[in-house]
Design an enzyme around this catalytic site. Structure first.
Site, mmCIF file in Angstrom:
data_model
loop_
_atom_site.group_PDB
_atom_site.id
_atom_site.type_symbol
_atom_site.label_atom_id
_atom_site.label_comp_id
_atom_site.label_asym_id
_atom_site.label_seq_id
_atom_site.Cartn_x
_atom_site.Cartn_y
_atom_site.Cartn_z
ATOM 1 N N ARG A 92 0.862 -1.190 0.000
ATOM 2 C CA ARG A 92 0.000 0.000 0.000
ATOM 3 C C ARG A 92 0.901 1.245 0.000
ATOM 4 N NH1 ARG A 92 -4.309 -1.031 -2.004
ATOM 5 N NH2 ARG A 92 -5.195 0.903 -1.182
ATOM 6 N N HIS A 110 13.187 -2.908 -1.595
ATOM 7 C CA HIS A 110 12.678 -2.712 -2.959
ATOM 8 C C HIS A 110 13.496 -3.568 -3.918
ATOM 9 C CE1 HIS A 110 10.657 -0.612 -6.212
ATOM 10 N NE2 HIS A 110 11.840 -0.544 -6.817
ATOM 11 N N THR A 142 10.812 7.720 3.124
ATOM 12 C CA THR A 142 10.488 9.149 3.185
ATOM 13 C C THR A 142 9.245 9.377 2.329
ATOM 14 O OG1 THR A 142 11.957 9.508 1.304
ATOM 15 C CG2 THR A 142 12.899 9.844 3.505
HETATM 16 C C1 GRF Z 1 9.800 -8.677 -2.392
HETATM 17 O O1 GRF Z 1 10.424 -8.920 -3.626
HETATM 18 C C2 GRF Z 1 9.967 -7.215 -2.024
HETATM 19 O O2 GRF Z 1 11.176 -6.623 -2.494
HETATM 20 C C3 GRF Z 1 8.805 -6.608 -2.748
HETATM 21 O O3 GRF Z 1 7.747 -7.526 -2.576
HETATM 22 C C4 GRF Z 1 8.288 -8.846 -2.466
HETATM 23 C C5 GRF Z 1 7.719 -9.443 -1.192
HETATM 24 O O4 GRF Z 1 8.086 -10.748 -1.042
HETATM 25 N N1 GRF Z 1 8.457 -5.290 -2.270
HETATM 26 P P1 GRF Z 1 7.794 -11.503 0.362
HETATM 27 O O5 GRF Z 1 6.349 -11.279 0.724
HETATM 28 O O6 GRF Z 1 8.728 -10.930 1.400
HETATM 29 O O7 GRF Z 1 8.106 -12.935 0.049
#
Ligand code: GRF
Length: 197
Positions: A92, A110, A142
């Site tokens: 979100r 990320h 941020t």
């Molecule tokens: C990960 O690749 C993270 O970087 C991205 O969403 C994915 C979540 O994976 N924002 P999980 O739920 O931790 O397995």
């Protein structure tokens, strides 16, 4: 006294599991809550199986009332006594209300080498651009999406014939290495960026 950490998820929670597993022994932190915007998120059961308190605040119940949704999140998080927040696959977009409340004590992972490929579909975009490498980034959160100070990055070479799915799977392995390392450093007051090649 260990620092209570809340972890926010939307899906399976593989990063959350690695963070919880890492916070043992002389680690400066302890997981105190796993919170999801989706009551059906697979990661909630994994957290319960590890003995961590869980909660869910379904954003759909709030429709366009983002402030109402975020105030409910804040009440769960502060109610659990969390001092630091880890976003781990939390899908979100948060507003300045929430980000301001946790300014300087909220991290996110990320799946790209920021500042490249903010937002979604990072692996498909890296492949479409013909990049030779991809990776992941842990940063402080941020107001600008995927823009805060970078605390750590890990590199993943792109292979000929890679698909977004194949690349995502290799990047996820590095995420599981990077996030616990950066969280430990962050809770120990270390803000210098690390790079795993
Ligand atoms: C990960 O690749 C993270 O970087 C991205 O969403 C994915 C979540 O994976 N924002 P999980 O739920 O931790 O397995």
């Amino acid at each position: 006294m260990s620092i209570p950490v809340a972890i926010l998820i939307s899906g399976g929670g593989s990063n959350m599991v690695r963070l919880v597993e890492s916070m043992t022994g002389n680690h400066p932190g302890r997981a105190c809550l796993v919170l999801s915007n989706d009551p059906a998120a697979g990661g909630l059961q994994k957290a319960r199986d590890m003995g961590i308190a869980t909660a869910a605040v379904d954003h759909r119940d709030f429709k366009s009332d983002r402030e109402g949704f975020e105030k409910e999140l804040i009440s769960e998080i502060d109610g659990a006594g969390a001092e630091v927040i880890c976003l781990a696959g939390f899908m979100r977009i948060l507003t300045p209300l929430f980000i301001g409340h946790y300014a300087g004590r909220m991290l996110n992972i990320h799946p790209s080498l920021l500042p490249k490929y903010r937002g979604l579909d990072t692996h498909a975009r890296a492949l479409a651009a013909g990049d030779s490498e991809a990776g992941c980034t842990v940063h402080e959160v941020t107001a600008e999406l995927d823009d805060g100070p970078i605390l750590g990055q890990a590199l993943v070479p792109i292979r000929p014939g890679d698909t977004p799915e194949a690349l995502a799977a290799r990047v996820l392995v590095r995420e599981h290495e990077l996030y616990p390392l950066v969280l430990r450093r962050f809770l120990s007051g270390e803000r210098e960026r690390i790079f795993l090649d």
